[in-house]
Write a protein that holds these residues in place. Structure first.
Motif, mmCIF file in Angstrom:
data_model
loop_
_atom_site.group_PDB
_atom_site.id
_atom_site.type_symbol
_atom_site.label_atom_id
_atom_site.label_comp_id
_atom_site.label_asym_id
_atom_site.label_seq_id
_atom_site.Cartn_x
_atom_site.Cartn_y
_atom_site.Cartn_z
ATOM 1 N N ARG A 119 25.904 11.818 -47.189
ATOM 2 C CA ARG A 119 25.606 10.781 -48.192
ATOM 3 C C ARG A 119 25.271 11.460 -49.514
ATOM 4 O O ARG A 119 24.684 12.523 -49.536
ATOM 5 C CB ARG A 119 24.399 9.952 -47.774
ATOM 6 N N THR A 120 25.581 10.781 -50.593
ATOM 7 C CA THR A 120 25.193 11.253 -51.917
ATOM 8 C C THR A 120 24.491 10.103 -52.617
ATOM 9 O O THR A 120 24.901 8.945 -52.491
ATOM 10 C CB THR A 120 26.422 11.680 -52.742
ATOM 11 N N GLY A 121 23.441 10.441 -53.351
ATOM 12 C CA GLY A 121 22.703 9.413 -54.061
ATOM 13 C C GLY A 121 21.496 9.994 -54.762
ATOM 14 O O GLY A 121 21.501 11.161 -55.168
ATOM 15 N N TYR A 154 16.113 6.682 -50.082
ATOM 16 C CA TYR A 154 17.274 7.162 -50.827
ATOM 17 C C TYR A 154 18.117 5.980 -51.287
ATOM 18 O O TYR A 154 18.289 5.005 -50.555
ATOM 19 C CB TYR A 154 18.073 8.014 -49.831
ATOM 20 N N LEU A 155 18.657 6.072 -52.490
ATOM 21 C CA LEU A 155 19.662 5.117 -52.971
ATOM 22 C C LEU A 155 21.018 5.803 -52.831
ATOM 23 O O LEU A 155 21.297 6.793 -53.506
ATOM 24 C CB LEU A 155 19.416 4.727 -54.425
ATOM 25 N N VAL A 156 21.839 5.309 -51.948
ATOM 26 C CA VAL A 156 23.126 5.927 -51.625
ATOM 27 C C VAL A 156 24.233 5.286 -52.460
ATOM 28 O O VAL A 156 24.304 4.066 -52.559
ATOM 29 C CB VAL A 156 23.443 5.739 -50.122
ATOM 30 N N THR A 172 20.332 0.903 -50.369
ATOM 31 C CA THR A 172 19.055 1.545 -50.096
ATOM 32 C C THR A 172 19.026 2.025 -48.651
ATOM 33 O O THR A 172 19.375 1.283 -47.750
ATOM 34 C CB THR A 172 17.902 0.544 -50.322
ATOM 35 N N LEU A 173 18.575 3.260 -48.453
ATOM 36 C CA LEU A 173 18.409 3.805 -47.112
ATOM 37 C C LEU A 173 16.928 4.082 -46.887
ATOM 38 O O LEU A 173 16.324 4.886 -47.595
ATOM 39 C CB LEU A 173 19.223 5.088 -46.956
ATOM 40 N N ILE A 174 16.347 3.396 -45.913
ATOM 41 C CA ILE A 174 14.929 3.528 -45.574
ATOM 42 C C ILE A 174 14.857 4.071 -44.145
ATOM 43 O O ILE A 174 15.034 3.313 -43.190
ATOM 44 C CB ILE A 174 14.201 2.157 -45.668
ATOM 45 N N PRO A 175 14.604 5.369 -43.948
ATOM 46 C CA PRO A 175 14.605 5.920 -42.595
ATOM 47 C C PRO A 175 13.376 5.567 -41.755
ATOM 48 O O PRO A 175 13.418 5.692 -40.550
ATOM 49 C CB PRO A 175 14.685 7.423 -42.798
ATOM 50 N N HIS A 176 12.282 5.166 -42.375
ATOM 51 C CA HIS A 176 11.047 4.884 -41.637
ATOM 52 C C HIS A 176 10.894 3.392 -41.440
ATOM 53 O O HIS A 176 11.068 2.656 -42.404
ATOM 54 C CB HIS A 176 9.858 5.434 -42.416
ATOM 55 N N PRO A 177 10.532 2.868 -40.332
ATOM 56 C CA PRO A 177 10.207 3.530 -39.077
ATOM 57 C C PRO A 177 11.447 3.841 -38.248
ATOM 58 O O PRO A 177 11.369 4.522 -37.251
ATOM 59 C CB PRO A 177 9.328 2.524 -38.353
ATOM 60 N N TYR A 178 12.598 3.339 -38.644
ATOM 61 C CA TYR A 178 13.869 3.648 -38.000
ATOM 62 C C TYR A 178 14.903 3.601 -39.111
ATOM 63 O O TYR A 178 14.625 3.081 -40.179
ATOM 64 C CB TYR A 178 14.210 2.637 -36.892
ATOM 65 N N THR A 179 16.043 4.170 -38.922
ATOM 66 C CA THR A 179 17.029 4.177 -40.000
ATOM 67 C C THR A 179 17.430 2.755 -40.341
ATOM 68 O O THR A 179 18.054 2.064 -39.555
ATOM 69 C CB THR A 179 18.258 5.018 -39.613
#
Length: 82
Positions: free
Chosen positions: A6-8, A50-52, A67-74
């Motif tokens: 991913r890039t962002g 992260y903003l992808v 938007t990618l929010i890995p917490h608490p799960y992807t």
């Protein structure tokens, strides 16, 4: 997180470019098609968020950014932020 290229922009880095009202408690994201979603400011500003804009070297199939929010799960949300 799974092994995907991913890039962002890391959200905390991007937030250095804007001012946030001291009384702000949450972030509301507006998307094409009228979809909205919110997240507390505390959760939104976590360092791993992260903003992808690119996936595997190609522009996102939905986008321009997601938007990618890995917490608490992807948790990848919302599509097509405007």
């Amino acid at each position: 997180m799974e092994d995907v290229n991913r890039t962002g922009v890391w959200i905390p880095d991007g937030l250095q470019l804007v001012s946030i009202a001291p009384e702000a408690k949450a972030v509301m994201q507006h998307c094409y098609g009228g979809y909205t979603t919110n997240l507390t400011l505390e959760e939104f500003t976590r360092p791993e968020n992260y903003l992808v804009h690119t996936l595997e070297g190609q522009p996102l199939p939905v986008g321009p950014v997601r938007t990618l929010i890995p917490h608490p799960y992807t948790w990848s949300f919302p599509p097509e932020i405007n």
